[in-house]
Write a protein that holds these residues in place. Structure first.
Motif, PDB file in Angstrom:
ATOM      1  N   HIS A  56     -15.006   1.520   2.660  1.00  0.00           N
ATOM      2  CA  HIS A  56     -13.956   0.519   2.865  1.00  0.00           C
ATOM      3  C   HIS A  56     -14.230  -0.252   4.161  1.00  0.00           C
ATOM      4  CE1 HIS A  56      -9.960  -1.155   3.863  1.00  0.00           C
ATOM      5  NE2 HIS A  56      -9.973  -1.402   2.568  1.00  0.00           N
ATOM      6  N   TYR A  58     -12.562  -0.712   6.598  1.00  0.00           N
ATOM      7  CA  TYR A  58     -12.010  -0.086   7.805  1.00  0.00           C
ATOM      8  C   TYR A  58     -12.879   1.036   8.355  1.00  0.00           C
ATOM      9  CZ  TYR A  58      -7.373  -2.215   6.900  1.00  0.00           C
ATOM     10  OH  TYR A  58      -6.325  -3.065   6.708  1.00  0.00           O
ATOM     11  N   ASP A  73     -13.127  -4.435   0.043  1.00  0.00           N
ATOM     12  CA  ASP A  73     -11.692  -4.110   0.024  1.00  0.00           C
ATOM     13  C   ASP A  73     -11.394  -3.225  -1.187  1.00  0.00           C
ATOM     14  OD1 ASP A  73     -11.634  -5.861  -2.144  1.00  0.00           O
ATOM     15  OD2 ASP A  73     -10.532  -7.441  -1.109  1.00  0.00           O
ATOM     16  N   SER A  74     -10.136  -2.893  -1.385  1.00  0.00           N
ATOM     17  CA  SER A  74      -9.781  -1.958  -2.464  1.00  0.00           C
ATOM     18  C   SER A  74     -10.194  -2.488  -3.832  1.00  0.00           C
ATOM     19  CB  SER A  74      -8.269  -1.722  -2.485  1.00  0.00           C
ATOM     20  OG  SER A  74      -7.814  -1.348  -1.238  1.00  0.00           O
ATOM     21  N   PHE A  96      -6.157   7.697  -2.144  1.00  0.00           N
ATOM     22  CA  PHE A  96      -5.797   6.931  -3.345  1.00  0.00           C
ATOM     23  C   PHE A  96      -7.004   6.134  -3.850  1.00  0.00           C
ATOM     24  CE2 PHE A  96      -4.738   3.651  -0.141  1.00  0.00           C
ATOM     25  CZ  PHE A  96      -5.308   2.518  -0.708  1.00  0.00           C
ATOM     26  N   MET A  97      -7.915   5.757  -2.960  1.00  0.00           N
ATOM     27  CA  MET A  97      -9.102   4.999  -3.373  1.00  0.00           C
ATOM     28  C   MET A  97     -10.055   5.904  -4.158  1.00  0.00           C
ATOM     29  SD  MET A  97      -9.843   2.795   0.069  1.00  0.00           S
ATOM     30  CE  MET A  97      -8.634   1.583   0.620  1.00  0.00           C
ATOM     31  N   TYR A 145       1.283  -1.188  -6.390  1.00  0.00           N
ATOM     32  CA  TYR A 145       0.188  -1.501  -5.458  1.00  0.00           C
ATOM     33  C   TYR A 145      -0.866  -0.395  -5.603  1.00  0.00           C
ATOM     34  CZ  TYR A 145      -1.676  -3.012  -0.842  1.00  0.00           C
ATOM     35  OH  TYR A 145      -2.444  -3.484   0.192  1.00  0.00           O
ATOM     36  N   ASN A 147      -2.335   1.100  -3.432  1.00  0.00           N
ATOM     37  CA  ASN A 147      -2.077   2.147  -2.425  1.00  0.00           C
ATOM     38  C   ASN A 147      -0.971   3.089  -2.905  1.00  0.00           C
ATOM     39  OD1 ASN A 147      -3.448  -0.021  -1.129  1.00  0.00           O
ATOM     40  ND2 ASN A 147      -2.835   0.758   0.870  1.00  0.00           N
ATOM     41  N   SER A 162      -4.032  -6.043  -2.506  1.00  0.00           N
ATOM     42  CA  SER A 162      -3.624  -7.153  -1.636  1.00  0.00           C
ATOM     43  C   SER A 162      -4.395  -8.426  -2.004  1.00  0.00           C
ATOM     44  CB  SER A 162      -3.871  -6.794  -0.171  1.00  0.00           C
ATOM     45  OG  SER A 162      -5.240  -6.527   0.020  1.00  0.00           O
ATOM     46  N   HIS A 225       0.287  -1.636   9.772  1.00  0.00           N
ATOM     47  CA  HIS A 225       0.614  -3.071   9.763  1.00  0.00           C
ATOM     48  C   HIS A 225       2.062  -3.365  10.131  1.00  0.00           C
ATOM     49  CE1 HIS A 225      -3.184  -2.979   7.450  1.00  0.00           C
ATOM     50  NE2 HIS A 225      -3.394  -4.094   8.120  1.00  0.00           N
ATOM     51  N   HIS A 248      -3.046  -9.139   7.667  1.00  0.00           N
ATOM     52  CA  HIS A 248      -3.074  -8.518   6.338  1.00  0.00           C
ATOM     53  C   HIS A 248      -1.676  -8.656   5.738  1.00  0.00           C
ATOM     54  CE1 HIS A 248      -3.511  -5.459   3.208  1.00  0.00           C
ATOM     55  NE2 HIS A 248      -4.819  -5.619   3.360  1.00  0.00           N
ATOM     56  N   GLU A 250       0.169  -6.697   4.351  1.00  0.00           N
ATOM     57  CA  GLU A 250       1.057  -5.538   4.568  1.00  0.00           C
ATOM     58  C   GLU A 250       1.857  -5.723   5.860  1.00  0.00           C
ATOM     59  OE1 GLU A 250      -1.564  -2.158   4.532  1.00  0.00           O
ATOM     60  OE2 GLU A 250      -2.068  -2.438   2.424  1.00  0.00           O
ATOM     61  N   SER A 264      -6.431 -10.131   1.955  1.00  0.00           N
ATOM     62  CA  SER A 264      -6.977  -8.771   1.927  1.00  0.00           C
ATOM     63  C   SER A 264      -8.037  -8.638   3.021  1.00  0.00           C
ATOM     64  CB  SER A 264      -7.612  -8.493   0.565  1.00  0.00           C
ATOM     65  OG  SER A 264      -8.884  -9.107   0.495  1.00  0.00           O
ATOM     66  N   THR A 265      -8.506  -7.423   3.232  1.00  0.00           N
ATOM     67  CA  THR A 265      -9.505  -7.227   4.285  1.00  0.00           C
ATOM     68  C   THR A 265     -10.748  -8.089   4.015  1.00  0.00           C
ATOM     69  OG1 THR A 265     -10.276  -5.229   3.144  1.00  0.00           O
ATOM     70  CG2 THR A 265      -8.718  -4.921   4.947  1.00  0.00           C
ATOM     71  N   MET A 312      -7.783   6.425   7.779  1.00  0.00           N
ATOM     72  CA  MET A 312      -9.138   5.862   7.636  1.00  0.00           C
ATOM     73  C   MET A 312     -10.056   6.393   8.747  1.00  0.00           C
ATOM     74  SD  MET A 312      -9.530   3.643   5.136  1.00  0.00           S
ATOM     75  CE  MET A 312      -8.605   2.606   3.998  1.00  0.00           C
TER      76      MET A 312
HETATM   77  P1  13P Z   1      -7.473  -4.027   1.245  1.00  0.00           P
HETATM   78  O1  13P Z   1      -7.360  -3.846  -0.224  1.00  0.00           O
HETATM   79  O2  13P Z   1      -7.063  -5.408   1.691  1.00  0.00           O
HETATM   80  O3  13P Z   1      -8.830  -3.659   1.738  1.00  0.00           O
HETATM   81  O4  13P Z   1      -6.402  -3.102   1.963  1.00  0.00           O
HETATM   82  C1  13P Z   1      -6.381  -1.726   1.873  1.00  0.00           C
HETATM   83  C2  13P Z   1      -5.517  -1.148   2.884  1.00  0.00           C
HETATM   84  O5  13P Z   1      -5.239   0.026   2.864  1.00  0.00           O
HETATM   85  C3  13P Z   1      -5.005  -2.028   3.928  1.00  0.00           C
HETATM   86  O6  13P Z   1      -4.294  -1.311   4.851  1.00  0.00           O
END
Ligand code: 13P
Ligand code: SF4
Length: 352
Positions: A56, A58, A73-74, A96-97, A145, A147, A162, A225, A248, A250, A264-265, A312
């Motif tokens: 990811h 992050y 990103d996710s 969750f990912m 979502y 997440n 996102s 966030h 972001h 969030e 998104s990221t 993360m």
């Molecule tokens: P993204 O899908 O934008 O990478 O965000 C995941 C996330 O956990 C942001 O806090």
């Protein structure tokens, strides 16, 4: 210090050079050499075990810039997880990912390098909460979502990230939508799609049924966030008038409104790639700023590194090596939850 094979020794030097070029401005040489040794061992084991490593945005810089086959990103990483033919998926991200990877590609073994890497949003809602929302608002489609944990996805009609939340809500073509669990993301989507939103309390209030609303939210928050404020943006703009602020979704709606861009990221990364010069403040997990600064030394990244994601941040190179050495920690989603959750994710992937 671990004993390295001849092949790996050569790789250590190459990886060290790469790390030095990208991260030499903020990490001491001895630290980078140590990280290069870990990365070399991971890459060797990855090949030997037919593994793919997903990272990811992050992830800490030393990991992000060395071992992942794919970063993103996710949404992007979900697609990569679904498409891989490798036997082992090592997910350098949160639980969750990794669950999403197993839901989409159940014949593969999915590993997460640190078991407690959770997410405050995923923990804010249960499957029973969604069932109660459905009972309270019958016939209203549920967007979950990404997440969220698998049990919650299994109760939803469709997922979103996102990166595609607005597109998913619009694609439903429904007058009213339940959107869980991130209150702020829901409010930001409501703002963008021109919808009136309510976030109901646990006990039904009589006016819930009479007010004109088109979105029903939940009270989950990202513990990272939610801490950014409009005052942070004002302070940054006062000190650095030319700073471009990226948030972001969030973040709270008033923070998103005060920012220059929200996404998104990966959308934030693409924004910076499109703007070759300038100074950028990222309202998101700090490691992402480090990763961009390392890849684009001509961009100035202003970071607020007191605000970090403790989930993360648990995933490091050392944990990733142990994951491959010990096949730990396996993340699996059992039936029938997996198939039901898969439907919700696949409906999302079909939209974009
Ligand atoms: P993204 O899908 O934008 O990478 O965000 C995941 C996330 O956990 C942001 O806090
Ligand atoms: Fe969850 Fe927030 Fe961490 Fe993202 S940054 S994983 S939403 S707690």
């Amino acid at each position: 210090m671990a004993v390295l094979s001849a092949v790996t020794s050569r790789s250590v030097a190459a990886i060290y050079e790469q790390l030095q070029a990208r991260l030499g401005w903020f990490a001491p040489a001895a630290e980078l050499w140590y990280q290069a040794e870990l990365a070399a061992q991971i890459l060797e084991l990855k090949a030997a075990r037919n593994a793919v490593i997903l990272g990811h945005n992050y992830m800490e810089p030393a990991l992000f810039h060395t071992v992942p086959d794919y970063v993103g990103d996710s949404l992007e990483l979900s697609r990569r997880a679904a498409a891989t033919t490798c036997e082992l998926i090592v997910f350098c991200g949160v639980r969750f990912m990794a669950e999403t990877a197993h839901i989409l590609n159940p014949d593969k073994t999915v590993l997460i390098p640190a078991l407690p890497a959770g997410c405050s949003l995923a923990e804010s809602i249960t499957a029973e909460d969604v069932r109660q929302l459905r009972a309270r608002y019958p016939g209203v489609p549920v967007v979950a979502y990404i997440n969220t944990y698998a049990e919650v996805k299994a109760e939803a009609d469709i997922c979103c990230t996102s990166g595609n939340a607005v597109a998913v809500v619009e694609a439903l073509r429904s007058d009213t939508v339940i959107f869980v669990p991130d209150e702020y993301l829901a409010r930001n989507v409501a703002q963008e799609t021109g919808r009136h939103i309510i976030v109901p309390t646990r006990r039904p209030r009589p006016h819930d049924t009479t007010v004109d609303y088109q979105m029903i939210g939940w009270h989950g928050r990202c513990e990272v966030h939610e801490r950014f404020s409009v005052a942070d943006i004002h302070q940054a703009r006062q000190a650095l008038p030319d700073v471009v602020v990226l948030a972001h979704p969030e973040c709270a709606p008033e923070v998103v409104a005060a920012a220059d861009f929200a996404g998104s990221t990966s959308a934030m990364l693409r924004f910076i790639e499109r703007h070759p010069t300038g100074r950028f403040l990222l309202l998101t997990e700090c490691a992402m700023g480090d990763n961009i600064a390392a890849a684009y030394p001509d961009r100035e990244l202003v970071r607020m590194c007191s605000i970090r994601c403790r989930h993360m941040n648990q995933i490091r190179l050392a944990d990733t090596l142990l994951a491959l050495q010990r096949t730990q920690y396996v993340v699996e989603v059992a039936e029938p939850v997996r198939s039901r959750a898969r439907q919700a994710i696949e409906r999302m992937l079909a939209i974009g």
